[in-house]
Design an enzyme around this catalytic site. Structure first.
Site, mmCIF file in Angstrom:
data_model
loop_
_atom_site.group_PDB
_atom_site.id
_atom_site.type_symbol
_atom_site.label_atom_id
_atom_site.label_comp_id
_atom_site.label_asym_id
_atom_site.label_seq_id
_atom_site.Cartn_x
_atom_site.Cartn_y
_atom_site.Cartn_z
ATOM 1 N N LEU A 106 -1.773 -19.986 5.862
ATOM 2 C CA LEU A 106 -0.844 -19.716 4.759
ATOM 3 C C LEU A 106 -1.340 -18.476 4.017
ATOM 4 O O LEU A 106 -2.553 -18.280 3.870
ATOM 5 C CB LEU A 106 -0.829 -20.893 3.783
ATOM 6 C CG LEU A 106 0.157 -22.014 4.066
ATOM 7 C CD1 LEU A 106 0.005 -23.114 3.016
ATOM 8 C CD2 LEU A 106 1.597 -21.520 4.115
ATOM 9 N N GLY A 107 -0.414 -17.669 3.536
ATOM 10 C CA GLY A 107 -0.813 -16.442 2.822
ATOM 11 C C GLY A 107 -0.670 -15.210 3.693
ATOM 12 O O GLY A 107 -0.614 -14.099 3.188
ATOM 13 N N ALA A 117 3.515 -6.106 0.277
ATOM 14 C CA ALA A 117 3.660 -7.536 0.022
ATOM 15 C C ALA A 117 4.797 -7.844 -0.957
ATOM 16 O O ALA A 117 5.569 -8.789 -0.741
ATOM 17 C CB ALA A 117 2.348 -8.085 -0.524
ATOM 18 N N ALA A 153 -7.578 2.387 11.589
ATOM 19 C CA ALA A 153 -6.521 2.027 10.628
ATOM 20 C C ALA A 153 -5.355 2.986 10.845
ATOM 21 O O ALA A 153 -5.116 3.891 10.051
ATOM 22 C CB ALA A 153 -7.063 2.123 9.211
ATOM 23 N N GLU A 171 -8.140 12.088 10.644
ATOM 24 C CA GLU A 171 -6.694 11.866 10.488
ATOM 25 C C GLU A 171 -5.970 12.882 11.377
ATOM 26 O O GLU A 171 -6.283 14.071 11.334
ATOM 27 C CB GLU A 171 -6.316 12.036 9.003
ATOM 28 C CG GLU A 171 -4.841 12.124 8.701
ATOM 29 C CD GLU A 171 -4.034 10.906 9.137
ATOM 30 O OE1 GLU A 171 -4.362 9.790 8.714
ATOM 31 O OE2 GLU A 171 -3.069 11.090 9.922
ATOM 32 N N HIS A 180 -1.691 4.158 -28.159
ATOM 33 C CA HIS A 180 -2.749 5.178 -28.133
ATOM 34 C C HIS A 180 -4.097 4.512 -28.382
ATOM 35 O O HIS A 180 -4.190 3.656 -29.251
ATOM 36 C CB HIS A 180 -2.487 6.223 -29.214
ATOM 37 C CG HIS A 180 -3.599 7.210 -29.361
ATOM 38 N ND1 HIS A 180 -3.812 8.219 -28.443
ATOM 39 C CD2 HIS A 180 -4.584 7.314 -30.291
ATOM 40 C CE1 HIS A 180 -4.881 8.922 -28.817
ATOM 41 N NE2 HIS A 180 -5.369 8.383 -29.941
ATOM 42 N N LYS A 222 -9.134 -6.138 -2.308
ATOM 43 C CA LYS A 222 -9.338 -5.958 -3.754
ATOM 44 C C LYS A 222 -10.618 -6.652 -4.213
ATOM 45 O O LYS A 222 -11.265 -6.208 -5.162
ATOM 46 C CB LYS A 222 -8.130 -6.461 -4.554
ATOM 47 C CG LYS A 222 -6.800 -5.805 -4.212
ATOM 48 C CD LYS A 222 -6.889 -4.346 -3.798
ATOM 49 C CE LYS A 222 -5.628 -3.789 -3.200
ATOM 50 N NZ LYS A 222 -5.508 -3.753 -1.742
ATOM 51 N N LYS A 257 1.559 -20.189 12.150
ATOM 52 C CA LYS A 257 0.657 -20.438 13.295
ATOM 53 C C LYS A 257 -0.814 -20.284 12.939
ATOM 54 O O LYS A 257 -1.682 -20.784 13.624
ATOM 55 C CB LYS A 257 1.025 -19.550 14.473
ATOM 56 C CG LYS A 257 0.738 -18.085 14.273
ATOM 57 C CD LYS A 257 1.033 -17.306 15.539
ATOM 58 C CE LYS A 257 0.816 -15.836 15.258
ATOM 59 N NZ LYS A 257 0.397 -15.043 16.312
#
Ligand SMILES: Cc1cc2nc3c(=O)[nH]c(=O)nc-3n(C[C@H](O)[C@H](O)[C@H](O)COP(=O)(O)OP(=O)(O)OC[C@H]3O[C@@H](n4cnc5c(N)ncnc54)[C@H](O)[C@@H]3O)c2cc1C
Length: 452
Positions: free
Chosen positions: A36-37, A313, A262, A200, A436, A49, A33
């Site tokens: 895309l994604g 995801a 959030a 929080e 290493h 990101k 609707k």
């Protein structure tokens, strides 16, 4: 209209399901609707990101400044960043649509209105239409959660989608919710110049992570100058005179230019009439209950965020592909995804996979843990980012979980997932050669240090 498989939702679950179905020659319609994604590409994993990458040099500089080996300034051009992100998302959506066309998937820009066992009602350009299908994969995802008195008004109180469109860095940002979404975005705005106040209701940050991880995060964010309030109650959040205003249960009022709310996610499961097919839509939130084959009804799979199993995801995409294999008759046993890695990105990062110490203890398992501190790792030392640790959880001689916090630890997720999913013993871990110098050696030390 008719298709063997109707897939609803073009996020990671639905899109990957569509590709998997088309590659098997299944006649497939994908209905989306919006974009895309889904949330991942447009308002989630990818845009966040982009933001974090833009402030990564700042985090690097913090380390060099701490060691007195370098200094400087990094300026974040937020309007340029938002425009670049927009162009990137548009190009990605275009490439995704081209891939669907190439594979022969029928892509419809429209909305599912009513799901049926073999015929569903959709709306395209404001017109109702019907589509016949043998099975349907519901991959309608999730949206930002809200609670009474705690709702984004899209003015000064923003959800995670709104905040990604800001073109000006707020001087003072209030973040309500210290899960990975709140913490990643708070890290970006902090390094872009905002003063951060974090609130929080749980007694600690990142409450679903291991306690030692939460503690290390809190120490790191304290060093970044964040004002943090945990274990509080909230009575009201609103925009007042161009400011976000948060009233706490103890009478204190916190104000800021903007507030990011959030506080979790809610499934997009309502108004689809799924219950009329006998599906169980759980609780007031409405997570869709699925059986061991990811079926909500005999002909409808529910995959990805909408079933509430794992809101990530890669978990969504894995379920979408599995549902297609099940439909194609390739999967005969119940869905068993194995350990699912999860990361929080930024500086610091976190990673986890498998059982955490508290989960394993709650299951009555015989548990030991081994750790290493990043302070002893040469890569962490070189970056001046020595805070953090890697923690391994063992049961009956086998590795059952790994978690970490600190510089770059998300890079430990894939190797840890292999080891946990195969239940490696300490002997196996000791026999493997680690390159290493790498951060992976912090994982090696944690694996080989004595467990207690
Ligand atoms: C800020 C943020 C950062 C995140 N970062 C990460 C991360 O770093 N790593 C990670 O693994 N996960 C991350 N996530 C979570 C990740 O985005 C979700 O787990 C993932 O997008 C779920 O995929 P999905 O396909 O189930 O649903 P979605 O991606 O939500 O897609 C569902 C799609 O269905 C469509 N749809 C809904 N209803 C209908 C309807 N009736 N008809 C037609 N279409 C409909 C929607 O428009 C949407 O495009 C993040 C989420 C947020 C919000």
């Amino acid at each position: 209209m008719a298709s063997d498989l109707l897939i609803v939702g073009g996020g990671p679950a639905g899109y990957d399901a569509a590709l998997a179905a088309a590659k098997r020659g299944i006649s497939t319609t994908l209905l989306e609707k919006e974009h895309l994604g889904g949330s991942c590409l447009n308002w989630g994993c990818i845009p966040t990101k982009f933001l974090l990458a833009a402030v990564a040099p700042k985090a690097e500089l913090e380390g060099q400044e701490k060691m007195k080996t370098g200094s400087g300034q990094v300026f974040v051009d937020l309007p340029a960043l938002v425009d670049r992100k927009k162009r990137h998302l548009e190009a990605t959506r275009k490439a995704m649509a081209a891939e669907l066309t190439k594979l022969g998937v029928e892509f419809i820009h429209g909305e599912l209105k009513m799901i049926g066992a073999a015929r569903s009602v959709i709306e395209v350009d404001g017109e109702p239409k019907t589509i016949d299908h043998k099975r349907c994969i519901l991959a309608t995802g999730s949206r930002p959660a809200w609670h009474p008195g705690l709702k984004a008004d899209h003015d000064c109180v923003l959800n995670s989608g709104d905040i990604l469109g800001l073109r000006e860095v707020p001087k003072h940002l209030l973040v309500v919710g210290a899960g990975f979404i709140g913490l990643e975005l708070a890290q970006f705005f902090s390094r872009a110049g905002s003063k951060i106040t974090l609130v929080e209701v749980a007694p600690r940050l990142a409450p679903s992570e291991d306690e030692e991880i939460s503690k290390a995060l809190a120490q790191g964010f304290k060093r970044m100058g964040w004002d943090m309030h945990v274990g509080v109650t909230i009575s009201k959040l609103e925009s007042v005179d161009g400011q976000a205003s948060l009233s706490l249960g103890d009478g204190r009022v916190l104000t800021a230019d903007k507030c990011l709310l959030a506080v979790g996610r809610l499934p997009n499961s309502r108004n689809l009439m799924l219950e009329m097919l006998g599906a169980e839509v759980k609780g007031t939130a409405g997570w869709i209950h699925t059986d061991e084959h990811l079926l909500a009804t005999p002909t409808v799979y529910a995959v990805g965020d909408v079933n509430g199993r794992t809101l990530l995801a890669h978990a969504a995409a894995h379920q979408g592909e599995w549902a297609v294999r099940h439909f194609a008759g390739e999967e005969k046993t119940p869905y068993e995804p194995g350990p699912i890695p999860g990361c929080m990105y930024g500086a610091p990062e976190t990673m986890r996979v498998g059982l955490m110490q508290a989960d394993a203890l709650a299951k009555g398992m015989d548990v030991t843990v081994s750790r290493s501190q990043l302070v002893a790792n040469p890569i962490a030392q070189a970056h001046g980012a020595t805070g953090g640790l890697v923690k391994c959880v063992w049961s009956e001689g086998k590795l059952v979980g790994v978690t970490a916090v600190g510089h770059g630890v998300a890079s430990l997720a894939t190797l840890s997932t292999v080891m946990v999913s195969q239940g490696w013993t300490r002997k196996q871990c000791g026999e493997m050669i680690f390159p290493h110098p790498t951060l992976d050696e912090a994982l090696r030390s944690a694996l080989l240090n004595p467990a207690a």
